[in-house]
Design an enzyme around this catalytic site. Structure first.
Site, mmCIF file in Angstrom:
data_model
loop_
_atom_site.group_PDB
_atom_site.id
_atom_site.type_symbol
_atom_site.label_atom_id
_atom_site.label_comp_id
_atom_site.label_asym_id
_atom_site.label_seq_id
_atom_site.Cartn_x
_atom_site.Cartn_y
_atom_site.Cartn_z
ATOM 1 N N SER A 12 41.992 34.463 45.873
ATOM 2 C CA SER A 12 42.731 35.170 44.834
ATOM 3 C C SER A 12 43.892 35.878 45.522
ATOM 4 C CB SER A 12 41.814 36.190 44.154
ATOM 5 O OG SER A 12 42.529 36.995 43.248
ATOM 6 N N ASP A 51 34.692 33.582 35.281
ATOM 7 C CA ASP A 51 35.172 34.204 36.513
ATOM 8 C C ASP A 51 34.601 35.611 36.640
ATOM 9 O OD1 ASP A 51 37.445 34.441 38.742
ATOM 10 O OD2 ASP A 51 37.508 36.263 37.531
ATOM 11 N N TYR A 84 33.065 43.574 40.319
ATOM 12 C CA TYR A 84 33.233 43.743 38.881
ATOM 13 C C TYR A 84 32.034 44.431 38.230
ATOM 14 C CZ TYR A 84 37.282 40.540 38.945
ATOM 15 O OH TYR A 84 38.498 39.938 39.185
ATOM 16 N N HIS A 95 38.414 37.792 47.682
ATOM 17 C CA HIS A 95 38.956 38.707 46.680
ATOM 18 C C HIS A 95 40.189 39.389 47.255
ATOM 19 C CE1 HIS A 95 37.641 41.411 43.076
ATOM 20 N NE2 HIS A 95 38.954 41.161 43.069
#
Length: 314
Positions: free
Chosen positions: A158, A56, A61, A127
């Protein structure tokens, strides 16, 4: 490493999913020393060797996508890659119109594909899909269109709140949901059966509650006294019946058959081995499972570690 089917996607994913945020950027409570690039790549490849096939990551990120792309060159067919689009809301907190939204999502995906050195992702997620996003027809249209173009096999969201999980399941649009779930906060569990019936895959994160459900003891503020009492009740069970607290927490989540995979943030090989070791031995007994459900924290909305940190409670 056992594998479970991720809802209607048909993907067979490892029970432990490698959470890629911590190899890509500073994250979590307290100081965080990130691995260097070579160490991160070796760690990702070691995870594959040990049976982890579900990874993931996200555009937000840091270097995570790029590191995974480098690590998985030549073995793309051995891994299931999930990434997340850039945030959809603008600085004013609004969702752009269809044309701008489509351009944003396409650009995000193109960068992810380049970073990951692949021509498709197995799961492409929003996201943080709040209620505004989940109810927005343009968001749904864009993600369905992008799924139909071939570079995205499955789409998902998410979320943070139970109402968001319920809405995502009810919509019939999303193939998988990534959500917080742990011993202390079991609120999303009310949606698990419905998700299973609708073929929606469940990916659990925050299973260790940012380190709270480990041997690490935090100095708790007086305002968190009741939280500490619940943690100690779980710690007593862990010390009596399990090798460690994370084993207990992980096996509790996986006791739910609707959960396909438990997402664990990993940035060191020792954490990788520990996460896999947590699956060894017998699964959670029904008696401990029922006890664990009965002593969950009564007000999950209070369990906001970021808010505690801002208030100086941690």
């Amino acid at each position: 490493m056992k594998r479970r089917i991720l809802g209607r996607t048909g993907l067979a994913v490892s029970e432990i999913a490698f959470g890629g945020v911590e190899i890509g950027m500073p994250y979590g409570l307290g100081a965080h020393e990130m691995p260097d690039e070579a160490s991160a790549i070796r760690l990702l490849q070691k995870a594959v060797e040990l049976g982890v096939n579900f990874f993931d990551t996200a555009r937000h990120y840091g270097e995570s996508e790029r590191l995974m792309g480098t690590a998985f060159q030549g073995i793309r067919d051995q891994v299931v890659l999930a990434t997340k689009c850039v945030h959809l809301k603008n600085e004013e907190g609004n969702i752009p119109s269809y044309g701008e939204l489509k351009a944003t999502v396409h650009e995000s995906l193109e960068v992810s594909l380049k970073n990951l050195k692949t021509d498709y992702v197995d799961l492409f997620m929003v996201h943080y899909a709040d209620m505004d996003i989940l109810q927005n027809e343009d968001v749904i249209r864009v993600f369905l269109e992008i799924q139909g173009e071939g570079h995205v096999k499955n789409i998902g969201v998410s979320v943070y709140k139970v109402q968001e999980t319920a809405k995502a399941i009810q919509s019939g649009i999303w193939d998988a949901i990534q959500l917080p779930f742990n011993l202390m906060d079991q609120s999303h569990g009310d949606c698990f059966q419905n998700a299973s019936e609708k073929g929606v895959g469940i990916i659990v994160r925050s299973v260790l509650m940012r380190g709270m459900l480990t041997e690490r003891k935090f100095k708790m503020h007086e305002a968190l006294k009741e939280v500490d009492n619940h943690l100690e009740a779980y710690r007593t069970i862990a010390e009596t019946h399990f090798r460690n607290f994370p084993e207990y927490a992980t096996k509790f989540a996986l006791k739910h058959p609707q959960v396909s995979s438990v997402l664990v943030g990993i940035d060191k090989e020792e954490y990788l081995h520990a996460s896999i070791d947590n699956l060894k031995g017998d699964e959670l007994s029904t008696e401990i499972f029922v006890r664990s459900k009965n002593i969950q924290y009564p007000d999950p909305s209070f369990l906001n570690l970021a808010e505690w940190d801002r208030k100086g409670w941690l």
